[in-house]
Write an enzyme that holds these catalytic residues in place. Structure first.
Site, mmCIF file in Angstrom:
data_model
loop_
_atom_site.group_PDB
_atom_site.id
_atom_site.type_symbol
_atom_site.label_atom_id
_atom_site.label_comp_id
_atom_site.label_asym_id
_atom_site.label_seq_id
_atom_site.Cartn_x
_atom_site.Cartn_y
_atom_site.Cartn_z
ATOM 1 N N GLU A 182 2.873 32.358 -16.236
ATOM 2 C CA GLU A 182 3.309 31.431 -15.189
ATOM 3 C C GLU A 182 3.008 32.075 -13.839
ATOM 4 O O GLU A 182 3.436 33.195 -13.571
ATOM 5 C CB GLU A 182 4.800 31.123 -15.341
ATOM 6 C CG GLU A 182 5.437 30.413 -14.164
ATOM 7 C CD GLU A 182 4.749 29.101 -13.783
ATOM 8 O OE1 GLU A 182 4.654 28.197 -14.624
ATOM 9 O OE2 GLU A 182 4.279 28.996 -12.607
ATOM 10 N N CYS B 33 12.392 17.062 -10.322
ATOM 11 C CA CYS B 33 13.602 16.316 -10.700
ATOM 12 C C CYS B 33 14.901 16.931 -10.198
ATOM 13 O O CYS B 33 15.733 16.236 -9.621
ATOM 14 C CB CYS B 33 13.720 16.227 -12.226
ATOM 15 S SG CYS B 33 12.203 16.358 -13.159
ATOM 16 N N GLU C 296 11.842 7.592 -3.369
ATOM 17 C CA GLU C 296 13.054 8.420 -3.446
ATOM 18 C C GLU C 296 13.250 9.236 -2.170
ATOM 19 O O GLU C 296 14.361 9.312 -1.639
ATOM 20 C CB GLU C 296 12.968 9.358 -4.659
ATOM 21 C CG GLU C 296 13.106 8.600 -5.976
ATOM 22 C CD GLU C 296 12.892 9.459 -7.206
ATOM 23 O OE1 GLU C 296 13.320 9.059 -8.293
ATOM 24 O OE2 GLU C 296 12.271 10.551 -7.101
ATOM 25 N N GLU D 254 29.059 -4.709 -17.984
ATOM 26 C CA GLU D 254 29.516 -5.826 -18.830
ATOM 27 C C GLU D 254 28.631 -7.055 -18.646
ATOM 28 O O GLU D 254 28.545 -7.904 -19.529
ATOM 29 C CB GLU D 254 30.983 -6.168 -18.574
ATOM 30 C CG GLU D 254 31.266 -6.774 -17.211
ATOM 31 C CD GLU D 254 32.758 -7.067 -16.989
ATOM 32 O OE1 GLU D 254 33.335 -7.795 -17.811
ATOM 33 O OE2 GLU D 254 33.327 -6.553 -16.010
ATOM 34 N N THR E 168 9.477 14.624 -17.263
ATOM 35 C CA THR E 168 9.927 15.854 -17.911
ATOM 36 C C THR E 168 10.267 15.687 -19.396
ATOM 37 O O THR E 168 9.780 16.468 -20.225
ATOM 38 C CB THR E 168 11.140 16.420 -17.136
ATOM 39 O OG1 THR E 168 10.644 16.911 -15.901
ATOM 40 C CG2 THR E 168 11.848 17.520 -17.890
ATOM 41 N N ARG F 18 -0.415 1.329 0.788
ATOM 42 C CA ARG F 18 -1.604 0.468 0.876
ATOM 43 C C ARG F 18 -1.533 -0.752 -0.035
ATOM 44 O O ARG F 18 -2.270 -1.716 0.164
ATOM 45 C CB ARG F 18 -2.871 1.271 0.610
ATOM 46 C CG ARG F 18 -2.973 1.791 -0.780
ATOM 47 C CD ARG F 18 -4.264 2.537 -0.981
ATOM 48 N NE ARG F 18 -4.322 3.014 -2.353
ATOM 49 C CZ ARG F 18 -5.232 3.819 -2.822
ATOM 50 N NH1 ARG F 18 -6.177 4.269 -2.036
ATOM 51 N NH2 ARG F 18 -5.223 4.200 -4.064
ATOM 52 N N ASP G 22 2.078 16.944 -17.873
ATOM 53 C CA ASP G 22 1.381 16.255 -16.778
ATOM 54 C C ASP G 22 -0.119 16.541 -16.741
ATOM 55 O O ASP G 22 -0.883 15.739 -16.224
ATOM 56 C CB ASP G 22 1.985 16.672 -15.426
ATOM 57 C CG ASP G 22 3.331 16.005 -15.161
ATOM 58 O OD1 ASP G 22 3.878 15.383 -16.091
ATOM 59 O OD2 ASP G 22 3.830 16.121 -14.026
ATOM 60 N N TYR H 285 7.288 6.386 -7.079
ATOM 61 C CA TYR H 285 8.716 6.717 -7.094
ATOM 62 C C TYR H 285 9.064 7.897 -6.208
ATOM 63 O O TYR H 285 10.139 7.933 -5.601
ATOM 64 C CB TYR H 285 9.225 6.881 -8.535
ATOM 65 C CG TYR H 285 8.908 8.206 -9.206
ATOM 66 C CD1 TYR H 285 9.815 9.250 -9.159
ATOM 67 C CD2 TYR H 285 7.715 8.406 -9.902
ATOM 68 C CE1 TYR H 285 9.548 10.459 -9.780
ATOM 69 C CE2 TYR H 285 7.441 9.596 -10.523
ATOM 70 C CZ TYR H 285 8.353 10.630 -10.461
ATOM 71 O OH TYR H 285 8.086 11.829 -11.072
ATOM 72 N N ILE H 286 8.158 8.856 -6.068
ATOM 73 C CA ILE H 286 8.494 10.030 -5.250
ATOM 74 C C ILE H 286 8.596 9.625 -3.774
ATOM 75 O O ILE H 286 9.532 10.011 -3.067
ATOM 76 C CB ILE H 286 7.460 11.161 -5.482
ATOM 77 C CG1 ILE H 286 7.571 11.658 -6.931
ATOM 78 C CG2 ILE H 286 7.673 12.307 -4.491
ATOM 79 C CD1 ILE H 286 6.530 12.680 -7.349
ATOM 80 N N HIS I 110 35.549 -4.303 -19.330
ATOM 81 C CA HIS I 110 35.881 -4.871 -18.030
ATOM 82 C C HIS I 110 36.820 -3.970 -17.255
ATOM 83 O O HIS I 110 37.697 -3.362 -17.873
ATOM 84 C CB HIS I 110 36.542 -6.240 -18.265
ATOM 85 C CG HIS I 110 36.849 -6.972 -17.019
ATOM 86 N ND1 HIS I 110 35.872 -7.532 -16.216
ATOM 87 C CD2 HIS I 110 38.038 -7.233 -16.406
ATOM 88 C CE1 HIS I 110 36.456 -8.117 -15.182
ATOM 89 N NE2 HIS I 110 37.766 -7.943 -15.268
ATOM 90 N N GLY J 38 0.219 10.377 -5.081
ATOM 91 C CA GLY J 38 -0.206 10.622 -6.456
ATOM 92 C C GLY J 38 -0.304 12.113 -6.716
ATOM 93 O O GLY J 38 -0.171 12.928 -5.795
ATOM 94 N N LYS K 208 15.321 17.342 -6.361
ATOM 95 C CA LYS K 208 15.303 15.955 -5.856
ATOM 96 C C LYS K 208 16.654 15.282 -6.082
ATOM 97 O O LYS K 208 17.230 14.689 -5.172
ATOM 98 C CB LYS K 208 14.179 15.205 -6.570
ATOM 99 C CG LYS K 208 13.929 13.788 -6.195
ATOM 100 C CD LYS K 208 14.619 12.743 -7.023
ATOM 101 C CE LYS K 208 14.479 12.777 -8.504
ATOM 102 N NZ LYS K 208 13.324 12.133 -9.085
ATOM 103 N N CYS L 273 9.668 20.401 -12.528
ATOM 104 C CA CYS L 273 10.967 19.735 -12.668
ATOM 105 C C CYS L 273 12.089 20.572 -12.070
ATOM 106 O O CYS L 273 12.870 20.091 -11.259
ATOM 107 C CB CYS L 273 11.232 19.447 -14.142
ATOM 108 S SG CYS L 273 12.860 18.750 -14.422
#
Ligand SMILES: Cc1cc2nc3c(=O)[nH]c(=O)nc-3n(C[C@H](O)[C@H](O)[C@H](O)COP(=O)(O)OP(=O)(O)OC[C@H]3O[C@@H](n4cnc5c(N)ncnc54)[C@H](O)[C@@H]3O)c2cc1C
Length: 449
Positions: free
Chosen positions: A35, A48, A183, A442, A312, A200, A304, A179-180, A437, A263, A51, A43
Site C-alpha cells: 500500500e 465514505c 453530498e 410505515e 465499498t 453539464r 473500483d 453523488y460525491i 406507528h 468522475g 464524508k 473508503c
C-alpha cells in the site's frame, strides 16, 4: 511454494485488497500486501467514512434550527471547522490502525510502498525489492478525475483535498452532478458556505430514479444550493483571492474555491499491467470475468479498479469472493444485482433495484406506488421539506423490483428494503405487514395507489 515468495501479492490496501488478503491468509495462503498510502484506502481515509462524519457535522446546523419549534433556545451555537477536521483525523487514524492489526493478525506481510508488475509473476516495490507470487491481485482503486486539458486545473481541489481544508471557503463552486458532488454541496451549504453546483447534464444524479433526482434538486435549492445544469466549465483562472470560472456558454462564475467531482478513473497507469498482458476496458479499468479473473490467468482484480459497482461493500464482496475462489476451494461470483446505495445528501436518498425508467424498459407491466408527505417532525420545526417514497412493482408477478426514497432515514430504511427486494418480496407481502406507528417507514406498508 518453491519458486514463489508468496502465494498471493495484493497491490492496494483499500476495502477490497484488505479483505482479500485477510481471507486468503485465513485459507492458508502466504500473502503480501503493498500500500503506497495509508492502509484503509479510499473508503476509510478519503471517502465514505470521513464524508459521513462531515455529513453528521453539517446536519447539526438544521437540527439547531429545527429545535426552536420544539421549545429549545439555541443562541450562542457556533461551529469550528478545524476542530471537526482534527477530530475526524483522529478517528481515521484509529480505523487505519485497526485495519493494519487485522492484516497482521492474519499473518499478512505488509509493504508500505508503491508496487508494480514486472511480469506476470513478479512484483517490484518502490524500494527496488522484487517478489515472485503465484497469484497477483490488483486492488488499486480509482482516483478523482480532473480533465487533462482544463485551463487552470491546478486551481482545482477534489474530494481528497476537501477533507483537509484549513478553513471553510466563503463560497465554493462544485463541478459535477454525481453523488460525491451532491453530498459535498450539502455539507458545505449546511456549514454556511455559499454553494453553487455546476453540472453539464439535464439533472443531478444521472442513473437514479428521475422523480427523486428532481425532488432532491428542489430540496437542495430550498436549502440555498444554487444548481446550474446544462453548464460546463471552459477555463478557470485566479481572480483576487479566489477563482473565476468561465463556462462554455460564456457566463462567468466567481468563487473562493472550486472543487471537481466529475468522475473517477481506475488506477491502472504505470502499474506494469501491459508487461503481464492484463487487458483493460476502454475506460482504463481492468477487464475481468465474473470471478474477477483478468485476461492473465493468475492475475485478478477487484473493486473500483474494475469499475463495476464502485462501492465499498461491493469491493469487499469481490475481495472475499476472490479469496474463496482461488484459495478456499469455493468458486464464488459476486451478484451485482440489487445492490443498495445511498446519497448522503440533505435530505438523504436511498435506492435499491430498478428505477421507474429502467422498469418500464425491462418489464411489460409496471405498477408504481408512491407517497410524498411532510414528515411529522417538520410540523413543529416549520421546515419546508418533504419525503418521497416510491415502490416499483412488477405488475405481472407482484414482486417489488425497486424502492426509492428521499427523506430523513432513507439510507437506513433502504438497507432493510434491500433484503426484501433480494428475497423477492411482493407488494402483497408489504401490504400484509402491520405498520409501525408513528414512523416515516410505515408509509411503505400502507401504499395503496
Ligand atoms: C468522497 C467519496 C465518498 C464515498 N462514499 C461512499 C459511500 O458512502 N459508500 C460506499 O459504499 N462507497 C463510497 N465511496 C466509494 C468507495 O470509497 C470505493 O468504492 C472503495 O473504497 C473501493 O475500494 P477498493 O479496494 O477498490 O479501492 P480503494 O479503497 O481506493 O483502495 C485502493 C488502494 O490502493 C492503493 N494503491 C493504488 N495504487 C497502488 C500501487 N501501485 N501500489 C500500492 N498501493 C496502491 C491506494 O493508495 C489505495 O489505498 C466513496 C468514494 C469517495 C471518493
Amino acid at each position: 511454494m518453491s519458486d514463489y515468495d508468496f502465494d498471493l501479492f495484493v497491490i492496494g490496501g483499500g476495502s477490497g485488497g484488505v479483505r482479500a488478503a485477510r481471507v486468503a491468509a485465513q485459507h492458508g495462503a502466504k500473502v503480501a500486501l503493498a500500500e503506497e498510502d495509508r492502509i484503509g484506502g479510499t473508503c476509510v481515509i478519503r471517502g465514505c467514512v470521513p464524508k459521513k462524519l462531515l455529513v453528521y457535522a453539517s446536519r447539526f446546523a438544521e437540527s439547531f434550527e429545527d429545535a426552536i419549534g420544539f421549545g429549545w433556545t439555541t443562541e450562542r451555537v457556533a461551529f469550528d471547522w478545524p476542530t471537526l477536521i482534527a477530530n475526524k483525523d483522529v478517528e481515521i487514524e484509529r480505523l487505519s490502525k485497526t485495519y493494519v492489526r487485522t492484516l497482521e493478525a492474519a499473518g499478512v506481510d505488509i509493504f508500505r510502498a508503491r508496487a508494480e508488475l514486472e511480469n506476470g509473476n513478479t512484483v517490484k516495490i518502490a524500494n527496488g525489492h522484487r517478489f515472485r507470487a503465484r497469484f497477483i491481485l490488483i486492488a488499486t482503486g480509482a482516483r478523482p478525475l480532473i480533465p487533462q486539458h482544463l485551463p487552470g486545473r491546478d486551481l482545482v481541489i477534489t474530494s481528497n483535498q476537501a477533507f483537509h481544508l484549513e478553513q471553510l471557503p466563503r463560497r465554493i463552486a462544485i463541478v459535477g452532478g454525481g453523488y460525491i458532488a451532491v453530498e459535498f454541496a450539502g455539507i458545505f451549504a449546511a456549514l454556511g458556505v455559499e454553494t453553487i453546483l455546476i453540472y453539464r447534464g439535464e439533472q443531478i444524479l444521472r442513473g437514479f430514479d428521475a422523480e427523486l433526482r428532481h425532488a432532491l434538486a428542489g430540496e437542495m435549492k430550498k436549502k440555498g444550493v444554487e444548481i446550474m445544469t446544462k453548464a460546463d466549465v471552459n477555463a478557470i483562472e485566479r481572480s483576487g483571492d479566489g477563482v473565476r470560472l468561465t463556462l462554455t456558454d460564456g457566463r462567468a462564475v466567481g468563487s473562493s474555491s472550486v472543487m471537481y467531482a466529475v468522475g473517477r478513473i481506475p488506477n491502472t497507469s504505470d502499474l506494469g499491467l501491459d508487461k503481464a498482458k492484463v487487458e483493460l476496458t476502454p475506460h482504463a479499468a481492468v477487464k475481468v470475468d465474473a470471478y474477477s479473473q483478468s485476461s492473465a490467468s493468475n492475475i485478478y482484480a477487484i473493486g473500483d479498479v474494475t469499475n463495476r459497482r464502485n462501492l465499498t461493500p461491493v469491493a469487499i464482496r469481490e475481495g472475499h469472493a476472490f479469496a474463496d475462489t482461488v484459495f478456499g476451494n469455493r468458486k464464488t461470483a459476486v451478484d451485482h444485482e440489487n445492490v443498495p446505495s445511498a446519497v448522503f445528501s440533505q435530505p438523504e436518498l436511498g435506492t435499491v433495484g430498478l428505477t421507474e425508467e429502467e422498469a418500464r424498459k425491462r418489464i411489460d407491466k409496471v405498477a408504481v406506488y408512491k407517497t410524498n408527505f411532510r414528515p411529522m417532525k417538520h410540523t413543529l420545526s416549520g421546515r419546508d421539506e418533504r419525503t418521497l417514497m416510491k415502490l416499483i412493482v412488477d405488475g405481472l408477478t407482484d414482486k417489488v423490483v425497486g424502492c426509492h426514497m428521499l427523506g430523513e432515514g432513507a439510507s437506513e430504511m433502504t438497507q432493510i428494503l434491500a433484503i426484501l427486494v433480494k428475497m423477492g418480496a411482493t407488494k402483497a407481502d408489504f401490504d400484509a405487514t402491520v405498520a409501525l406507528h408513528p414512523t416515516a417507514a410505515e408509509e411503505l406498508v400502507t401504499l395503496r395507489d
